[in-house]
Design an enzyme around this catalytic site. Sequence first.
Site, PDB file in Angstrom:
ATOM      1  N   TYR A  46       0.832  -1.211   0.000  1.00 29.22           N
ATOM      2  CA  TYR A  46       0.000   0.000   0.000  1.00 29.22           C
ATOM      3  C   TYR A  46       0.866   1.260   0.000  1.00 29.22           C
ATOM      4  O   TYR A  46       0.613   2.208  -0.753  1.00 29.22           O
ATOM      5  CB  TYR A  46      -0.893  -0.042   1.238  1.00 29.22           C
ATOM      6  CG  TYR A  46      -1.918   1.057   1.362  1.00 29.22           C
ATOM      7  CD1 TYR A  46      -3.101   1.013   0.642  1.00 29.22           C
ATOM      8  CD2 TYR A  46      -1.726   2.124   2.242  1.00 29.22           C
ATOM      9  CE1 TYR A  46      -4.068   2.006   0.782  1.00 29.22           C
ATOM     10  CE2 TYR A  46      -2.676   3.120   2.395  1.00 29.22           C
ATOM     11  CZ  TYR A  46      -3.845   3.055   1.661  1.00 29.22           C
ATOM     12  OH  TYR A  46      -4.790   4.042   1.809  1.00 29.22           O
TER      13      TYR A  46
ATOM     14  N   LYS B  46       0.871   4.069  -2.919  1.00 28.20           N
ATOM     15  CA  LYS B  46       0.513   5.453  -2.625  1.00 28.20           C
ATOM     16  C   LYS B  46       1.656   6.422  -2.934  1.00 28.20           C
ATOM     17  O   LYS B  46       1.423   7.567  -3.338  1.00 28.20           O
ATOM     18  CB  LYS B  46       0.074   5.579  -1.160  1.00 28.20           C
ATOM     19  CG  LYS B  46      -1.264   4.892  -0.864  1.00 28.20           C
ATOM     20  CD  LYS B  46      -2.379   5.346  -1.780  1.00 28.20           C
ATOM     21  CE  LYS B  46      -3.759   4.977  -1.273  1.00 28.20           C
ATOM     22  NZ  LYS B  46      -4.828   5.387  -2.208  1.00 28.20           N
TER      23      LYS B  46
END
Length: 251
Positions: free
Chosen positions: A152, A156
């Site tokens: 993640y 991001k």
Amino acid sequence: MSQPRTAIVTGAARGIGAAVAKRLARDGFAVAVIDLNEASCADTVAAIEAEGGKALAVGADVSDSAQVEAAVTKVAEELGTPTVLVNNAGILRDNLLFKMTDDDWDLVMNVHLRGSFLMTRAVQKHQTEQKYGRIVNLSSTSALGNRGQANYATAKAGLQGFTKTLAIELGKFGVTANAIAPGFIETEMTAATAERMGVSFEDFKKGAASMIPVGRIGHPDDIAATASFLCSEEAGFVSGQVIYVAGGPKD
């Protein structure tokens, strides 16, 4: 308004995406509510229509190029030329690195990065033709690194590089691109994280608030307010920026 007023928000069935979709509708946009399952978009669409707004539910897997092309075509034909895109769709597959599977990595990359790429590539055709556009990508404070989120955090952070490149390439067409990096926001996703950690959500929220300078956790409407500005015509000189909406400074 002189510009087409149709916006697309991905992952808009709930949470931050739903809040952004509702806010843009209040701002006067016709809003395409995109999520994996069209039926799951019904609540967001109903909320927009209840306030007199215009919305369209569209089911699409943003990581599938054919579904993305079909979705954007449907929006253009049924709602209007999309010149505003909010890439919000995302999933979590948290785990420590040594326990993270190939699928954990690939699924997160596909939804966040490939999904944002495919959606933006499809929508930019309309934006460049109109010589106008607004792109907002949802990053996260996790882009700075976060235990248990190698996938993640990487996705991001990647979105920030993607955003800056879009700003450079599309600026001459009147298109801006910016990213919002939320801090701790109260959503079903953070509730699921608390559950996975074996902590009550109330305690989880209190613990988070104690470390945030403004003394509270964030809410989806906090992100929607920032998106509202970045999607506005008056934000035309703001591009290639990553705005941390986290109740305090981030590195």
